[in-house]
Enzyme design. Structure first.
Site, PDB file in Angstrom:
ATOM      1  N   CYS A 101       0.838  -1.002   0.145  1.00 43.12           N
ATOM      2  CA  CYS A 101       0.052   0.046   0.257  1.00 43.12           C
ATOM      3  C   CYS A 101       0.834   1.179  -0.025  1.00 43.12           C
ATOM      4  CB  CYS A 101      -1.045   0.041   0.944  1.00 43.12           C
ATOM      5  SG  CYS A 101      -2.411   0.972   0.996  1.00 43.12           S
ATOM      6  N   HIS A 160      -3.654  -4.847   0.506  1.00 48.65           N
ATOM      7  CA  HIS A 160      -3.031  -5.485   2.053  1.00 48.65           C
ATOM      8  C   HIS A 160      -3.082  -6.949   2.223  1.00 48.65           C
ATOM      9  CE1 HIS A 160      -2.516  -1.576   4.161  1.00 48.65           C
ATOM     10  NE2 HIS A 160      -3.404  -1.154   3.396  1.00 48.65           N
ATOM     11  N   GLU A 169      -1.732  -9.019   4.250  1.00 47.17           N
ATOM     12  CA  GLU A 169      -2.115  -9.131   5.547  1.00 47.17           C
ATOM     13  C   GLU A 169      -3.549  -9.180   6.103  1.00 47.17           C
ATOM     14  OE1 GLU A 169      -0.999  -6.420   4.375  1.00 47.17           O
ATOM     15  OE2 GLU A 169      -1.031  -4.692   5.940  1.00 47.17           O
TER      16      GLU A 169
END
Lengths: 254, 199
Positions: free
Chosen positions: B78, B176, B178
Site C-alpha cells: 500500500c 493489503h 496481511e
C-alpha cells in the site's frame, strides 16, 4: 470488477467481553472478542468492528488486550472505537493492532482531531462514527453513547468531517438500533449521497432482507450488524447468499 | 529468512508481522533506518502518510538503492509500495526511487478505495497458487503510475490502475495481503519463498 459490499459483524465490548446493547441500554453478555472475531473471519466476514461501550480507564486496558489477542489471529481488517478521546488514544489503538479507529464524541468536541489523525495515520485509519436520531425532517447528532444531543445535523456533520479527512463514516440510527426492524434507509441514503467516502450503515438489523435493503435501496457501502450473528440466527455466509441472489456482488473466501 | 519491517513511527505493525510469521519468516521491526543496511529482506508496511514516511526514509535512500541493486528482496505494501516510487501528489518529499514513476490521486467517485476488489494478475511467482478472480483488501486514496514495465496486476475502481509490481526482487502491492484472508497469506508465503530462493 468492482468493490463488493462489505458485511461487518460488530462486537460491543464491555470489560473485555462482548455484549449487545438494545437501544444503548439493557446490556447482555454474549462471548469472548478474539474467539468471536476469528469465528466471523471463518464465516467470511469482510471486516470486524469492536466498540468499547464503557471506556473507563480499566476498560481501555482490557480493550487493548483484546485487540492485541485478536490481531494475532485476524487477517481481515479490524476497526476499534468507543472511548477514543485523543490523538494519543488513536495512536495507541493502532499500535496494539487495530487497522482503523472510529471516533465519535471526541470529534464533535474537537473536530481538528480528525485532521490531526488523518495527517499522521492516513484517512483510511480514521472512521467518523455518527449516532443520529430523527428530528422532524432531518437527523440530529448525539454524543456520549447517544445520551447528549448536539444540535448538529447528521448530514452536515458527515460532510464537515469528510472535509477534515475522515476516510469513512460509520452511521448508526439511534431510532432503529436494537429494534430489529431494519436500518434507517432514508438516513443512510442521505449521508451516502452527501459524502464521497464509504458509508457503513448500522442499527436495526433483524433479518437478511434488512441487510440487502440497506446495501441496495439505502446505497450503503457496508452493513454492520451484531445480534443477527451473535445469537446464531444467521452466519455471514447466509447474508452473502441472500445478497448474491439479489445480484449484489460479494466476496467469498475466508 | 529474517524479514525487517520498517517502522515509520505510526500505525499497526502487528498484522503484517503476524502475516509474515505465518508465511514462515522470522521478523524484526526496525525503527532506526541506519540499521536497515544489514537487513536480509525488507518490508515497507502500508500504514501512515507519504510525507512522514518519506521523511523518515530519507537518510536510508542511498543504502536502499544499493541493496535493491544487489538483489535484496523488498516488498512494499500500500503506502509502502508508493514510497518505492519517485514522488507522490499526496505530499512533498522524495520516495525511495527504486521504481520509476509517481503516485497520484485515485480518480473514482468514492475515495478512499476501501474494501475487497478483484486483482487481475499476470503469471508471476508472487501470485502462485492464487485462484483467478481472487479479491484482496484495499484501503487507498492514491495509486502508482509506473514509468517502466513493472506492473504484474491491475485493478479497476473508477480507473484501471496497477495493483501489483515486481522488478527483480523488488515487489509492491497496492492492497493489503496481511488483511486479505487466506489468499493474502498465500501471497506473503510466495514472497517469503522468493526471498529465500535469493538468499
Amino acid at each position: 470488477m468492482t468493490l463488493t459490499k462489505r458485511i461487518i459483524p460488530c462486537l460491543d465490548v464491555k470489560e473485555g467481553a462482548v455484549v449487545k446493547g438494545v437501544c444503548f441500554k439493557d446490556l447482555r453478555q454474549v462471548g469472548d472478542p478474539p474467539t468471536l472475531a476469528v469465528e466471523y473471519q471463518a464465516q467470511g466476514a469482510d471486516e470486524i468492528v469492536f466498540l468499547d461501550v464503557n471506556a473507563s480507564v480499566a476498560g481501555v486496558r482490557t480493550m487493548h488486550e483484546a485487540v492485541r489477542k485478536t490481531a494475532e489471529q485476524l487477517f481481515v481488517p479490524l476497526t476499534v472505537g468507543g472511548g477514543i478521546r485523543t490523538f494519543e488514544d488513536v495512536r495507541k489503538t493502532l499500535n496494539v493492532g487495530a487497522d482503523k479507529t472510529s471516533i465519535n464524541t471526541a470529534a464533535v468536541l474537537d473536530p481538528s482531531l480528525i485532521s490531526k489523525c488523518a495527517d499522521a495515520f492516513g484517512s483510511q485509519c480514521v472512521v467518523l462514527a455518527i449516532d443520529a436520531k430523527r428530528s422532524g425532517d432531518s437527523w440530529e447528532v448525539y454524543t456520549h453513547s447517544g445520551t447528549k444531543p448536539t444540535g448538529l445535523d447528521a448530514v452536515e456533520w458527515a460532510k464537515a468531517a469528510v472535509e477534515r479527512g475522515a476516510g469513512e463514516i460509520l452511521l448508526t440510527s439511534m431510532d432503529s438500533d436494537g429494534m430489529k426492524k431494519g436500518y434507517d434507509l432514508d438516513l443512510t441514503k442521505a449521508v451516502v449521497r452527501a459524502v464521497r467516502v464509504p458509508v457503513i450503515a448500522s442499527g436495526g438489523c433483524g433479518t437478511l432482507d434488512h441487510i440487502v435493503d440497506v446495501l441496495t435501496v439505502g446505497e450503503a457501502d457496508a452493513a454492520l450488524a451484531a445480534s443477527i450473528f451473535h445469537f446464531g440466527q444467521h452466519t455471514v455466509a447466509d447474508v452473502k447468499r441472500a445478497l448474491e441472489a439479489k445480484g449484489v456482488p460479494v466476496r467469498w473466501g475466508s | 529468512m529474517k524479514v525487517s519491517i520498517v517502522d515509520y513511527g505510526v500505525g499497526n505493525l502487528h498484522s503484517i508481522s503476524k502475516g509474515l510469521e505465518r508465511a514462515g519468516a522470522s521478523i524484526e521491526v526496525v525503527g532506526d533506518m541506519s540499521s536497515l543496511e544489514s537487513a536480509e529482506c525488507i518490508v515497507f508496511p502500508g500504514v501512515g502518510a507519504f510525507g512522514a514516511a518519506a521523511d523518515k526514509l530519507k537518510p536510508a535512500i542511498h543504502g536502499l538503492r544499493k541493496m535493491a541493486a544487489s538483489g535484496t528482496p523488498i516488498l512494499g505494501i500500500c503506502l509502502g509500495m508508493q514510497v518505492l516510487f519517485d514522488r507522490s501528489e499526496e505530499s512533498a518529499g522524495d520516495g525511495v526511487g527504486l521504481l520509476r514513476g509517481d503516485v497520484r490521486k485515485l480518480q473514482a467517485p468514492r475515495v478512499p478505495h476501501m474494501g475487497w476488489n478483484e486483482v487481475l494478475f499476470q503469471d508471476d511467482p508472487l501470485f502462485d497458487g492464487v485462484p483467478e478472480g481472487s479479491r484482496f483488501y484495499f484501503a487507498n486514496s492514491y495509486v502508482c503510475h509506473p514509468m517502466e514495465k513493472v506492473g504484474i496486476a491491475e485493478t479497476l475502481y473508477g480507473e484501471t490502475f496497477v495493483s501489483a509490481v515486481r522488478k527483480g526482487r523488488v515487489c509492491g502491492l497496492q492492497f493489503h495481503p496481511e488483511k486479505s484472508g487466506a489468499v493474502g497469506l498465500r501471497l506473503l508465503t510466495n514472497f517469503v519463498n522468493m526471498a529465500e530462493g535469493s538468499a
